[in-house]
Design a protein around this motif. Structure first.
Motif, PDB file in Angstrom:
ATOM      1  N   LEU A  30      -1.795  -9.618  -3.550  1.00 55.48           N
ATOM      2  CA  LEU A  30      -2.394  -8.989  -2.223  1.00 55.48           C
ATOM      3  C   LEU A  30      -1.223  -8.037  -1.486  1.00 55.48           C
ATOM      4  N   GLU A  31       0.194  -8.299  -2.072  1.00 60.18           N
ATOM      5  CA  GLU A  31       0.969  -6.429  -2.081  1.00 60.18           C
ATOM      6  C   GLU A  31       0.177  -5.490  -2.559  1.00 60.18           C
ATOM      7  N   ASP A  32       0.026  -5.977  -4.031  1.00 59.97           N
ATOM      8  CA  ASP A  32      -0.577  -4.651  -4.920  1.00 59.97           C
ATOM      9  C   ASP A  32      -2.172  -4.438  -4.042  1.00 59.97           C
ATOM     10  N   ARG A  33      -2.973  -4.931  -3.839  1.00 60.69           N
ATOM     11  CA  ARG A  33      -4.361  -4.958  -3.491  1.00 60.69           C
ATOM     12  C   ARG A  33      -4.030  -3.675  -2.034  1.00 60.69           C
ATOM     13  N   ARG A  34      -3.020  -3.891  -1.376  1.00 64.87           N
ATOM     14  CA  ARG A  34      -2.779  -3.314  -0.418  1.00 64.87           C
ATOM     15  C   ARG A  34      -2.669  -2.035  -0.614  1.00 64.87           C
ATOM     16  N   THR A  35      -1.902  -2.267  -1.450  1.00 63.89           N
ATOM     17  CA  THR A  35      -0.753  -0.857  -2.386  1.00 63.89           C
ATOM     18  C   THR A  35      -1.858   0.082  -2.416  1.00 63.89           C
ATOM     19  N   LEU A  36      -2.986  -0.521  -3.546  1.00 63.56           N
ATOM     20  CA  LEU A  36      -4.371   0.316  -3.871  1.00 63.56           C
ATOM     21  C   LEU A  36      -5.023   1.081  -2.866  1.00 63.56           C
ATOM     22  N   ARG A  37      -5.306  -0.170  -2.342  1.00 64.64           N
ATOM     23  CA  ARG A  37      -6.084   0.631  -0.718  1.00 64.64           C
ATOM     24  C   ARG A  37      -5.378   1.842  -0.517  1.00 64.64           C
ATOM     25  N   ALA A  38      -4.340   1.881  -0.256  1.00 62.88           N
ATOM     26  CA  ALA A  38      -3.745   2.548   1.509  1.00 62.88           C
ATOM     27  C   ALA A  38      -3.456   4.054  -0.158  1.00 62.88           C
ATOM     28  N   VAL A  39      -3.241   3.861  -1.005  1.00 65.82           N
ATOM     29  CA  VAL A  39      -3.578   5.279  -1.996  1.00 65.82           C
ATOM     30  C   VAL A  39      -5.321   5.970  -2.079  1.00 65.82           C
ATOM     31  N   GLU A  40      -5.929   4.752  -2.451  1.00 67.14           N
ATOM     32  CA  GLU A  40      -7.481   5.207  -2.471  1.00 67.14           C
ATOM     33  C   GLU A  40      -7.084   5.876  -1.144  1.00 67.14           C
ATOM     34  N   SER A  41      -7.144   5.610   0.279  1.00 68.99           N
ATOM     35  CA  SER A  41      -7.383   6.058   1.279  1.00 68.99           C
ATOM     36  C   SER A  41      -6.432   7.219   1.400  1.00 68.99           C
ATOM     37  N   ALA A  42      -5.114   7.311   1.073  1.00 67.28           N
ATOM     38  CA  ALA A  42      -4.703   8.427   1.667  1.00 67.28           C
ATOM     39  C   ALA A  42      -5.529   9.164   0.416  1.00 67.28           C
ATOM     40  N   LEU A  43      -5.405   8.609  -1.099  1.00 68.95           N
ATOM     41  CA  LEU A  43      -6.549  10.252  -1.264  1.00 68.95           C
ATOM     42  C   LEU A  43      -7.617  11.415  -0.730  1.00 68.95           C
ATOM     43  N   ARG A  44      -8.646  10.433   0.032  1.00 73.09           N
ATOM     44  CA  ARG A  44      -9.877  10.104   1.175  1.00 73.09           C
ATOM     45  C   ARG A  44      -9.645  11.541   1.582  1.00 73.09           C
ATOM     46  N   ASP A  45      -8.529  11.162   2.073  1.00 72.44           N
ATOM     47  CA  ASP A  45      -8.416  11.892   3.332  1.00 72.44           C
ATOM     48  C   ASP A  45      -7.444  13.470   3.233  1.00 72.44           C
ATOM     49  N   LEU A  46      -6.698  13.096   2.001  1.00 73.52           N
ATOM     50  CA  LEU A  46      -6.001  14.061   1.529  1.00 73.52           C
ATOM     51  C   LEU A  46      -7.147  15.245   1.346  1.00 73.52           C
ATOM     52  N   GLY A  47      -7.960  14.835   0.735  1.00 74.36           N
ATOM     53  CA  GLY A  47      -9.546  16.298   0.040  1.00 74.36           C
ATOM     54  C   GLY A  47      -8.976  15.492  -1.521  1.00 74.36           C
ATOM     55  N   PRO A  48      -9.914  16.865  -2.914  1.00 77.17           N
ATOM     56  CA  PRO A  48      -9.748  16.270  -3.356  1.00 77.17           C
ATOM     57  C   PRO A  48      -9.098  17.455  -4.144  1.00 77.17           C
ATOM     58  N   LEU A  82       1.209  13.557   1.692  1.00 80.06           N
ATOM     59  CA  LEU A  82       1.100  11.647   1.315  1.00 80.06           C
ATOM     60  C   LEU A  82       1.361  11.025   2.078  1.00 80.06           C
ATOM     61  N   VAL A  83       2.638  11.036   2.407  1.00 78.50           N
ATOM     62  CA  VAL A  83       3.833  10.869   3.646  1.00 78.50           C
ATOM     63  C   VAL A  83       3.394  10.851   5.222  1.00 78.50           C
ATOM     64  N   HIS A  84       2.655  11.650   5.653  1.00 80.91           N
ATOM     65  CA  HIS A  84       2.760  12.174   6.607  1.00 80.91           C
ATOM     66  C   HIS A  84       1.378  11.920   6.694  1.00 80.91           C
ATOM     67  N   GLN A  85       0.157  11.919   5.814  1.00 84.00           N
ATOM     68  CA  GLN A  85      -0.876  10.769   6.006  1.00 84.00           C
ATOM     69  C   GLN A  85      -1.126   9.241   5.955  1.00 84.00           C
ATOM     70  N   LEU A  86      -0.066   8.583   5.082  1.00 88.75           N
ATOM     71  CA  LEU A  86       0.139   6.940   5.573  1.00 88.75           C
ATOM     72  C   LEU A  86       0.718   6.931   6.615  1.00 88.75           C
ATOM     73  N   ARG A  87       1.846   7.497   7.042  1.00 94.70           N
ATOM     74  CA  ARG A  87       2.381   7.646   8.076  1.00 94.70           C
ATOM     75  C   ARG A  87       1.937   7.568   9.202  1.00 94.70           C
ATOM     76  N   ARG A  88       0.389   8.310   9.726  1.00 89.06           N
ATOM     77  CA  ARG A  88      -0.769   8.207  10.218  1.00 89.06           C
ATOM     78  C   ARG A  88      -1.475   6.943  10.528  1.00 89.06           C
ATOM     79  N   GLY A  89      -1.356   6.393   9.905  1.00 86.28           N
ATOM     80  CA  GLY A  89      -2.210   5.314   9.058  1.00 86.28           C
ATOM     81  C   GLY A  89      -1.605   4.056   9.111  1.00 86.28           C
ATOM     82  N   GLY A  90      -0.309   4.373   9.821  1.00 83.25           N
ATOM     83  CA  GLY A  90       0.159   3.042  10.314  1.00 83.25           C
ATOM     84  C   GLY A  90       1.577   2.298   9.481  1.00 83.25           C
TER      85      GLY A  90
END
Length: 252
Positions: free
Chosen positions: A99-117, A183-191
């Motif tokens: 479950l933690e690995d799935r959350r990690t994957l989801r967080a990375v995917e979300s951060a990449l989307r927010d950072l853009g291409p 990336l850290v900034h984006q993830l911190r903004r995501g909580g």
């Protein structure tokens, strides 16, 4: 009656080993490690096994893909000595890790989307953050709408790793450092907490950047799905083994 007949069947180590492509020494090692119940011995000292031992071996091998060798061994050892709740705890830990690995994957995917291409682009305040040249802590903090102290805190946590200018001692943020800071900034903004972000940054560094990591996400997702199915398959085999153990105990 069937259980009593099965309990009288005597199997050699090779009978357990051959169906799984194992050596007889591996079977003996598994017994000594507690993965299999203790075998009976003939008068001449040879090990003899039963279908219950064969079931135990099959269960262990079914548990390995989802849990790994160490956890699977711990589950079987606990079951074989009657500590079923301890085995269930180990199983729960494997599910929690997935479950933690799935959350990690989801967080990375979300951060990449927010950072853009691109790793470069505009910061939250609309100021461009260049990743093609080095920059210092003040300009980077300003472009990300952060305080320099925040970047220093992230550095202390190992999330960004600027080099030091040999003459001035100032922090110098290269392309990878700016990427990590964004990336850290984006993830911190995501909580996300800093300790939760650390393994994500490690994934980015191991992949060699955002683009290679994004390309690897599909494989990562597939491997997590395979682990999930393996946990289900292992659980089915373990349930069958527990039932057989229970039956063997009542017919002994």
């Amino acid at each position: 009656m069937r259980e009593k007949l099965q309990s009288r069947v005597r199997l050699r180590p090779v009978d357990l080993a051959r169906p799984h492509g194992l050596s007889t020494q591996a079977v003996r090692n598994y017994e000594e490690a507690g993965v299999l119940p203790a075998a009976e011995r003939t008068e001449s000292g040879y090990r003899t096994y039963t279908p219950l031992h064969a079931r135990a071996l099959g269960t262990f091998l079914a548990l390995v893909p989802g849990h790994g060798h160490q956890a699977a061994r711990g589950v079987m050892r606990a079951v074989n000595r009657g500590a079923v709740d301890e085995a269930f705890l180990l199983i729960d830990e494997s599910h929690a890790q997935l479950l933690e690995d799935r959350r990690t994957l989801r967080a990375v995917e979300s951060a990449l989307r927010d950072l853009g291409p691109e790793a470069s682009g505009s910061g939250p305040a609309g100021s461009p953050v260049s990743t093609s040249t080095s920059t210092f802590i003040g300009p980077l903090a300003g472009r990300l709408s952060l305080r320099p102290a925040t970047l220093r805190k992230w550095e202390d946590a190992g999330l960004v790793r600027p080099r030091r200018d040999p003459l001035t001692g100032y922090r110098v943020y290269g392309e990878a450092d700016v990427r990590d800071a964004r990336l850290v900034h984006q993830l911190r903004r995501g909580g996300y907490l800093l300790e939760q972000i650390a393994p994500l940054i490690d994934q980015v560094r191991a992949a060699g950047g955002l683009a290679p990591l994004e390309a690897a996400l599909g494989d990562w997702r597939s491997r997590l799905s395979a682990r999930g199915r393996a946990l289900l398959s292992g659980a089915a085999e373990l349930e069958a083994y527990l039932l057989e153990l229970s039956t063997a105990g009542t017919t002994a």
